[in-house]
Design an enzyme around this catalytic site. Structure first.
Site, short mmCIF file in Angstrom:
data_model
loop_
_atom_site.label_atom_id
_atom_site.label_comp_id
_atom_site.label_asym_id
_atom_site.label_seq_id
_atom_site.Cartn_x
_atom_site.Cartn_y
_atom_site.Cartn_z
N THR A 1 1.18 -4.17 4.46
CA THR A 1 0.88 -4.45 5.87
C THR A 1 0.34 -5.86 6.10
O THR A 1 0.50 -6.41 7.18
CB THR A 1 -0.15 -3.45 6.42
OG1 THR A 1 -1.38 -3.55 5.67
CG2 THR A 1 0.38 -2.03 6.35
N THR B 1 0.82 -1.21 0.00
CA THR B 1 0.00 0.00 0.00
C THR B 1 0.85 1.26 0.00
O THR B 1 0.47 2.28 -0.57
CB THR B 1 -0.93 0.01 1.23
OG1 THR B 1 -1.81 -1.11 1.15
CG2 THR B 1 -1.75 1.28 1.32
#
Length: 320
Positions: free
Chosen positions: A100, A21
């Site tokens: 993540t 991300t």
């Protein structure tokens, strides 16, 4: 003549990009979830942070993945490049940008394989690079500061200013920017305005070494995760044992409480163990170990289910 003491910004840091991300883009700046991960190169991430300009940095793209798709081949490449950079005397530490979702797994894998004497710092972001208030640049800036910290060592993560070790760190929230925590008060420190404040000892351990993962990724053992829950039985375990091509080499079960298991599920796991499949019991609980009781299936200790799977995977690789 007085010896030259290098400034903090002259201690070289290598930044290895793997996607995630932190390198993601969305079509609108107001969109924090409808983005595509792994769109920007690591050079672009560094160039977007004015505070990093002029620092002794190198950037290298090792992979470009959404971390939900992280795989063994990427782990092999990353571990190899890390080992090569860490061996360079001018390199103070290495930063890895990552997604993540599986960051805690990559961190634990690298700590087990490398157990580095210099800091390897994994960081990431919960919001894409195009967000109005993206968290990636600050996390990357903090990671570089931690990678230069004198005396720091081991595989670390830094996220929202909090420093965690590879063994205890877990993603604990699906959306907030403060997405990571350590079980049982295991946070190692903080980064505050570019300064590291350490609460305890840096991670140590015996490195398994790159030789432990030299086998081609396609040949690595199949280790699978199972869960105990209301109504659990042994049907899935027995189906796996009978499958002609997907039979596992190892099984990790996330038990309830202290690794407790439904009666039929435990019976099936014992059948698997008797047939040569390695079995470990972990727990669904966010913290606390599974006690290694007499007569019980082997315990994974205080490892989370996903990290117990990595530990078993590496054990099986060592036996091949």
């Amino acid at each position: 003549m007085q010896a030259h003491i290098p400034s903090e910004t002259s201690r070289r840091v290598v930044i290895l990009g793997t996607g995630g991300t932190i390198a993601g883009r969305a079509s609108q700046a107001s969109d924090n979830v409808g983005y595509t991960a792994a769109q920007l190169g690591v050079d672009q991430l560094v160039a977007a942070i004015p505070a990093l300009a002029g620092q002794a940095l190198e950037a290298e793209q090792v992979a470009q993945l959404d971390s939900k798709d992280m795989d063994f081949a990427a782990w092999q490449r990353l571990a190899q490049r890390l080992a090569e950079h860490l061996a360079r005397p001018e390199v103070a530490g290495v930063v890895v940008t990552h997604g993540t979702d599986t960051l805690e797994e990559t961190a634990y894998f690298l700590q087990q394989v490398l157990a580095p004497f210099k800091p390897v710092v994994l960081t990431a972001a919960m919001r894409p690079a195009t967000a109005l208030q993206t968290d990636g640049p600050q996390n990357l800036l903090d990671a570089v500061a931690l990678a230069r910290e004198p005396g720091a060592r081991g595989v670390l993560t830094v996220f929202a200013g909090a420093i965690h070790g590879a063994e205890q760190v877990r993603k604990v929230h699906s959306y907030k920017v403060e997405a990571f925590a350590s079980a049982e008060g295991g946070q190692l420190g903080v980064v505050e305005e570019g300064r590291v404040r350490c609460f305890g000892a840096w991670p140590q351990g015996q490195a398994l070494g790159l030789a432990s993962i030299v086998r081609p990724a396609a040949e690595w053992p199949r280790v699978m995760l199972l869960w105990n829950h209301v109504g659990a039985d042994g049907a899935l375990v027995r189906a796996l044992l009978d499958h002609p091509t997907q039979r596992p080499h190892g099984l990790v079960v996330a038990g309830t409480g202290n690794g407790t298991l439904a009666t039929d599920l435990e019976a099936a796991l014992r059948e698997a163990q008797a047939s040569g499949v390695r079995v470990l019991r972990s727990t669904r609980c966010d913290a606390g170990p599974v006690m290694d009781l007499p007569g019980a299936l082997p315990s994974a200790g205080a490892l989370s289910p996903v990290k117990a799977r990595i530990r078993l995977l590496l054990d099986l690789l060592a036996e091949m």
